[in-house]
Design a protein around this motif. Structure first.
Motif, PDB file in Angstrom:
ATOM      1  N   HIS A 118      -2.822   6.786  14.005  1.00  0.00           N
ATOM      2  CA  HIS A 118      -2.799   5.461  14.634  1.00  0.00           C
ATOM      3  C   HIS A 118      -1.468   4.746  14.443  1.00  0.00           C
ATOM      4  N   ARG A 119      -0.893   4.868  13.207  1.00  0.00           N
ATOM      5  CA  ARG A 119       0.379   4.194  12.957  1.00  0.00           C
ATOM      6  C   ARG A 119       1.501   4.832  13.769  1.00  0.00           C
ATOM      7  N   PHE A 155      -9.326   5.210  13.988  1.00  0.00           N
ATOM      8  CA  PHE A 155      -8.430   4.458  13.117  1.00  0.00           C
ATOM      9  C   PHE A 155      -7.532   3.635  14.025  1.00  0.00           C
ATOM     10  N   LYS A 201       1.144 -10.927   7.253  1.00  0.00           N
ATOM     11  CA  LYS A 201       1.964 -10.134   6.324  1.00  0.00           C
ATOM     12  C   LYS A 201       3.429 -10.108   6.756  1.00  0.00           C
ATOM     13  N   TRP A 260     -11.950   3.903  -3.149  1.00  0.00           N
ATOM     14  CA  TRP A 260     -12.063   4.451  -1.790  1.00  0.00           C
ATOM     15  C   TRP A 260     -13.270   5.345  -1.649  1.00  0.00           C
ATOM     16  N   GLU A 297      -5.159 -11.994   3.350  1.00  0.00           N
ATOM     17  CA  GLU A 297      -5.374 -11.575   4.741  1.00  0.00           C
ATOM     18  C   GLU A 297      -6.583 -12.322   5.283  1.00  0.00           C
ATOM     19  N   ASP A 348      -1.337  -3.831  10.000  1.00  0.00           N
ATOM     20  CA  ASP A 348      -2.716  -4.062   9.594  1.00  0.00           C
ATOM     21  C   ASP A 348      -3.548  -3.006  10.286  1.00  0.00           C
ATOM     22  N   SER A 349      -4.404  -2.364   9.523  1.00  0.00           N
ATOM     23  CA  SER A 349      -5.082  -1.204  10.089  1.00  0.00           C
ATOM     24  C   SER A 349      -6.494  -1.104   9.562  1.00  0.00           C
ATOM     25  N   THR A 361     -11.709  -3.152   6.461  1.00  0.00           N
ATOM     26  CA  THR A 361     -11.708  -1.795   5.894  1.00  0.00           C
ATOM     27  C   THR A 361     -11.274  -1.775   4.431  1.00  0.00           C
ATOM     28  N   LYS A 384      -0.019  14.609   9.829  1.00  0.00           N
ATOM     29  CA  LYS A 384      -0.850  13.417  10.065  1.00  0.00           C
ATOM     30  C   LYS A 384      -0.014  12.299  10.673  1.00  0.00           C
ATOM     31  N   LYS A 430       0.609   3.657   3.108  1.00  0.00           N
ATOM     32  CA  LYS A 430       1.247   3.114   4.313  1.00  0.00           C
ATOM     33  C   LYS A 430       2.764   3.131   4.168  1.00  0.00           C
ATOM     34  N   ASN A 456       0.851  -1.189   0.000  1.00  0.00           N
ATOM     35  CA  ASN A 456       0.000   0.000   0.000  1.00  0.00           C
ATOM     36  C   ASN A 456       0.894   1.249   0.000  1.00  0.00           C
ATOM     37  N   PHE A 463      -4.683   9.144   2.008  1.00  0.00           N
ATOM     38  CA  PHE A 463      -5.048   7.964   1.224  1.00  0.00           C
ATOM     39  C   PHE A 463      -6.231   7.296   1.907  1.00  0.00           C
ATOM     40  N   TYR A 466      -9.349   6.195   3.616  1.00  0.00           N
ATOM     41  CA  TYR A 466     -10.513   6.885   4.188  1.00  0.00           C
ATOM     42  C   TYR A 466     -10.152   8.246   4.792  1.00  0.00           C
ATOM     43  N   ASP A 467      -8.947   8.742   4.552  1.00  0.00           N
ATOM     44  CA  ASP A 467      -8.509  10.007   5.153  1.00  0.00           C
ATOM     45  C   ASP A 467      -9.480  11.179   4.931  1.00  0.00           C
TER      46      ASP A 467
HETATM   47  P1  IMP Z   1      -5.065  -3.444   5.414  1.00  0.00           P
HETATM   48  O1  IMP Z   1      -4.304  -3.091   6.654  1.00  0.00           O
HETATM   49  O2  IMP Z   1      -4.160  -3.839   4.301  1.00  0.00           O
HETATM   50  O3  IMP Z   1      -6.127  -4.458   5.694  1.00  0.00           O
HETATM   51  O4  IMP Z   1      -5.780  -2.147   4.897  1.00  0.00           O
HETATM   52  C1  IMP Z   1      -6.367  -1.273   5.799  1.00  0.00           C
HETATM   53  C2  IMP Z   1      -7.134  -0.214   5.064  1.00  0.00           C
HETATM   54  O5  IMP Z   1      -7.555   0.728   6.053  1.00  0.00           O
HETATM   55  C3  IMP Z   1      -6.304   0.580   4.086  1.00  0.00           C
HETATM   56  O6  IMP Z   1      -6.320   0.042   2.804  1.00  0.00           O
HETATM   57  C4  IMP Z   1      -6.973   1.950   4.142  1.00  0.00           C
HETATM   58  O7  IMP Z   1      -8.069   2.014   3.316  1.00  0.00           O
HETATM   59  C5  IMP Z   1      -7.486   2.030   5.558  1.00  0.00           C
HETATM   60  N1  IMP Z   1      -6.523   2.793   6.327  1.00  0.00           N
HETATM   61  C6  IMP Z   1      -5.572   2.336   7.157  1.00  0.00           C
HETATM   62  N2  IMP Z   1      -4.837   3.343   7.625  1.00  0.00           N
HETATM   63  C7  IMP Z   1      -5.329   4.446   7.056  1.00  0.00           C
HETATM   64  C8  IMP Z   1      -4.958   5.811   7.145  1.00  0.00           C
HETATM   65  O8  IMP Z   1      -3.999   6.214   7.805  1.00  0.00           O
HETATM   66  N3  IMP Z   1      -5.700   6.645   6.416  1.00  0.00           N
HETATM   67  C9  IMP Z   1      -6.749   6.253   5.648  1.00  0.00           C
HETATM   68  N4  IMP Z   1      -7.119   5.015   5.516  1.00  0.00           N
HETATM   69  C10 IMP Z   1      -6.408   4.103   6.224  1.00  0.00           C
END
Ligand code: IMP
Length: 207
Positions: free
Chosen positions: A194-195, A132, A59, A108, A47, A75-76, A91, A189, A19, A16, A166, A168-169
């Motif tokens: 969260h990250r 998040f 991952k 998105w 996943e 994973d987020s 998500t 940001k 990320k 991604n 990116f 859902y920001d």
């Molecule tokens: P995964 O972790 O690959 O399952 O993807 C998590 C998804 O959550 C991402 O593809 C984004 O759409 C969303 N996401 C995670 N972190 C963020 C962020 O910091 N901003 C916006 N969307 C996020």
């Protein structure tokens, strides 16, 4: 050992782009030689987990084994209170577009609209708060791992605003701010999201 003591190579286990930019930038002050899973040509594992931790480990393990290097995976997702925490671990899946004639891919805007549509079903006074969440898995080639979780609270706004982030920001307004994550500079940001909160725990940890 702390992260700052590590001087070897590390795989950032993501495909991604959003990320990757954040994770590279979080790691930059530590002088670690980073390479992404995409740059190494590693496949994206399925996943199949039902929690952020399980998917982060899937991952991280896949990348650490394939590259024979330590790997950092994230994973987020977005958890919306009125939707019982959904889309949560799903998500990214909510953005999955059906492929008819065109290329399959992620949309998105559609995903944000789906969240908004579900909120609207709860009426105008619906609780628009959510968070998040990020779970980071640091995985070593031998299989040892450590997990660090972080979150940021906020509320959902509609229509989407801003194009700096990116995913859902554009609909997420962090608590204490009036701007969406899509409107604030990404350097800002990634100080508060969260990250970053999960990463702070990683930086402080001994492993
Ligand atoms: P995964 O972790 O690959 O399952 O993807 C998590 C998804 O959550 C991402 O593809 C984004 O759409 C969303 N996401 C995670 N972190 C963020 C962020 O910091 N901003 C916006 N969307 C996020």
């Amino acid at each position: 050992m702390k992260l700052g003591d590590y001087s070897g190579k590390l795989v950032i286990a993501t495909h991604n782009a959003g990320k990757l930019r954040e994770m590279r930038s979080l790691l930059a002050p530590y002088g670690i030689d980073c390479v992404s899973a995409g740059e190494l040509g590693l496949p994206e594992p399925d996943e199949t987990g039902t929690s952020f931790e399980e998917n982060a480990l899937i991952k991280g393990r896949a990348a650490a084994e394939a590259a024979n290097l330590p790997a950092l995976a994230d994973d987020s997702g977005l958890c919306v209170n009125a939707l019982g925490g959904r889309p949560g671990v799903y998500t990214a899946d909510w953005a999955e577009r059906q492929s008819f004639e065109g290329e399959p891919g992620r949309d998105w805007y559609m995903a944000m609209g789906k969240v908004e549509g579900m909120l609207a079903q709860h009426g105008p006074d619906v609780d628009r708060n959510g968070s998040f969440n990020s779970t980071l898995a640091l995985v070593w080639p031998g299989g040892e791992y450590a997990i660090y979780a972080g979150s940021v609270d906020g509320h959902l706004t509609w229509p989407p605003r801003g194009s700096k982030g990116f995913g859902y920001d554009p609909v997420f307004v962090p608590a204490g701010s009036e701007a969406t994550f899509g409107e604030i500079e990404w350097e800002e940001k990634q100080r508060v999201d969260h990250r970053a909160n999960a990463f702070r725990k990683l930086v402080e940890a001994e492993f």
